[in-house]
Write an enzyme that holds these catalytic residues in place. Structure first.
Site, PDB file in Angstrom:
ATOM      1  N   ASN A  44      11.945  -0.172  65.446  1.00  0.00           N
ATOM      2  CA  ASN A  44      12.685   1.052  65.674  1.00  0.00           C
ATOM      3  C   ASN A  44      12.770   1.325  67.178  1.00  0.00           C
ATOM      4  O   ASN A  44      12.203   0.592  67.992  1.00  0.00           O
ATOM      5  CB  ASN A  44      12.092   2.233  64.888  1.00  0.00           C
ATOM      6  CG  ASN A  44      10.680   2.584  65.328  1.00  0.00           C
ATOM      7  OD1 ASN A  44      10.315   2.470  66.507  1.00  0.00           O
ATOM      8  ND2 ASN A  44       9.865   3.034  64.383  1.00  0.00           N
ATOM      9  N   ARG A  45      13.481   2.364  67.551  1.00  0.00           N
ATOM     10  CA  ARG A  45      13.748   2.606  68.977  1.00  0.00           C
ATOM     11  C   ARG A  45      12.473   2.822  69.784  1.00  0.00           C
ATOM     12  O   ARG A  45      12.319   2.259  70.870  1.00  0.00           O
ATOM     13  CB  ARG A  45      14.681   3.817  69.118  1.00  0.00           C
ATOM     14  CG  ARG A  45      15.063   4.139  70.560  1.00  0.00           C
ATOM     15  CD  ARG A  45      16.310   5.001  70.612  1.00  0.00           C
ATOM     16  NE  ARG A  45      16.108   6.290  69.987  1.00  0.00           N
ATOM     17  CZ  ARG A  45      16.053   7.451  70.653  1.00  0.00           C
ATOM     18  NH1 ARG A  45      16.177   7.466  71.958  1.00  0.00           N
ATOM     19  NH2 ARG A  45      15.906   8.581  70.013  1.00  0.00           N
ATOM     20  N   GLU A  50       9.445   1.784  69.063  1.00  0.00           N
ATOM     21  CA  GLU A  50       8.686   0.539  69.106  1.00  0.00           C
ATOM     22  C   GLU A  50       9.271  -0.433  70.130  1.00  0.00           C
ATOM     23  O   GLU A  50       8.541  -1.084  70.888  1.00  0.00           O
ATOM     24  CB  GLU A  50       8.660  -0.104  67.719  1.00  0.00           C
ATOM     25  CG  GLU A  50       7.818   0.652  66.706  1.00  0.00           C
ATOM     26  CD  GLU A  50       8.035   0.167  65.290  1.00  0.00           C
ATOM     27  OE1 GLU A  50       7.177   0.466  64.436  1.00  0.00           O
ATOM     28  OE2 GLU A  50       9.065  -0.477  65.008  1.00  0.00           O
ATOM     29  N   ASP A  73      11.530   0.437  55.711  1.00  0.00           N
ATOM     30  CA  ASP A  73      11.286  -0.563  54.666  1.00  0.00           C
ATOM     31  C   ASP A  73      12.575  -0.891  53.925  1.00  0.00           C
ATOM     32  O   ASP A  73      12.818  -2.053  53.549  1.00  0.00           O
ATOM     33  CB  ASP A  73      10.245  -0.046  53.669  1.00  0.00           C
ATOM     34  CG  ASP A  73       8.886   0.208  54.306  1.00  0.00           C
ATOM     35  OD1 ASP A  73       8.598  -0.396  55.353  1.00  0.00           O
ATOM     36  OD2 ASP A  73       8.112   1.012  53.745  1.00  0.00           O
TER      37      ASP A  73
END
Length: 321
Positions: free
Chosen positions: A203-204, A206, A272
């Site tokens: 994600n952004r 991360e 997920d």
């Protein structure tokens, strides 16, 4: 290719999920008042629920999307582990190969949710250290045997110790030998374990952490960030999810997909759903914009629900129409 056509290609694909299993517990209630004992909310409990989470939720999503799904991970010798194993079986997932580790508890996340949608507290029961060498050996042997019957493999890493470097590289090598896509959703500090993967998804926040961008990653700079991660981490493609900003994927080409406009109740588990959709899409048609457009739709369908969810039959029927 339409969403319906792509969904039809998912049916019957054989998926293998390896990773950190969790049990998601929910305590639902009504916000009653402020406690006289401390400045905290008093929740009047109305109901509870328990669902497979973490890598198990990735498996649930794959199953919901039409794949025959097998799962490998670690549970503790406790009631939570047995409940998780039985719950997976009840949902039609093949969970006969879960490995028991007596040295750790089954990972549990207990959330307190007030007034249907407001999460006020989460309690984590977990062990983050890598599994012992004997457990690692059992995981490696079992994973390599199971990989022979898979059309796609997902490595779902929540840093709870199941996915060691040895296990990751052995499975990636096996997947490449067989020519099947291997998709990873890691945490920033474990990304280097997955060199050689078909696709790595972050994600952004991360992606920003991985690249040392402490002021965050603007949406406009996501394509450049994805390309940098691809080059540095030696993977075939990179996906960065941007929440309401959609997603960016860089691989054989560059893809940008906008997020559908929906009323968001809970984003838990949406990642997920994305990784499950993308994994099956790569197995069905390869790196194609239609795969990521469908992933945006399936993610939008689950954030409309409170708690960790999977696309419902009604959600998928709407996408097919």
């Amino acid at each position: 290719m339409t969403s319906g056509e792509l969904l039809s290609r998912f049916q019957g694909l054989r998926a293998l999920v390896i990773g950190d299993l969790m049990l998601d517990e929910y305590i639902f209630g009504r916000a009653a008042r402020i406690s006289p004992e401390a400045p905290v909310m008093v929740i009047r409990q109305t109901s509870t629920d328990r669902l497979p989470g973490g890598a198990a939720n990735v498996a649930r999503n794959l199953q919901a999307l039409g794949a025959h799904t097998r799962i490998l991970g670690v549970i503790g010798c406790d009631d939570a582990g047995e409940f998780l194993r039985q719950s997976l079986r009840d949902q039609g997932l093949e969970a006969e190969h879960l490995v028991t580790d007596a040295s750790r508890p089954t990972t549990r996340k207990t959330r307190v949710v007030a007034d249907h949608s407001h999460q006020v507290l989460r309690i984590d029961h977990e062990e983050e250290a890598a599994v012992p060498s004997d457990v690692e050996s059992r995981l490696v042997d079992t994973a390599l045997a199971m990989a022979d019957q898979a059309d796609v493999i997902v490595l779902s890493d929540y840093l709870k110790g199941a996915l060691t470097g040895l296990l990751a590289q052995q499975v990636i090598a096996k997947a490449k030998e067989r020519g099947v896509p291997i998709v990873v959703n890691p945490k920033p500090r474990s990304v280097p374990l997955y060199a050689g993967a078909t696709l790595t998804s972050l994600n952004r926040s991360e992606a920003a952490e991985l690249l040392g961008l402490w002021n965050g990653l603007p949406h406009s700079e996501a394509p450049q960030a994805a390309r940098k991660i691809l080059e540095e981490q030696k993977v075939d493609s990179v996906l960065i999810t941007l929440g309401e900003g959609g997603m960016v994927a860089v691989g054989p080409s560059e893809v940008r997909v906008e997020a559908p406009r929906v009323e968001v109740y809970d984003t838990a588990g949406a990642g997920d759903t994305v990784i499950a959709t993308v994994a099956l899409g790569l197995a069905a048609i390869g790196f194609d914009k239609a795969v990521f457009e469908l992933a945006a739709q399936t993610a939008a369908s689950v954030v409309k629900h409170v708690g960790v969810a999977t696309p419902s039959r009604e959600d998928l029927d709407r996408m097919r129409s």
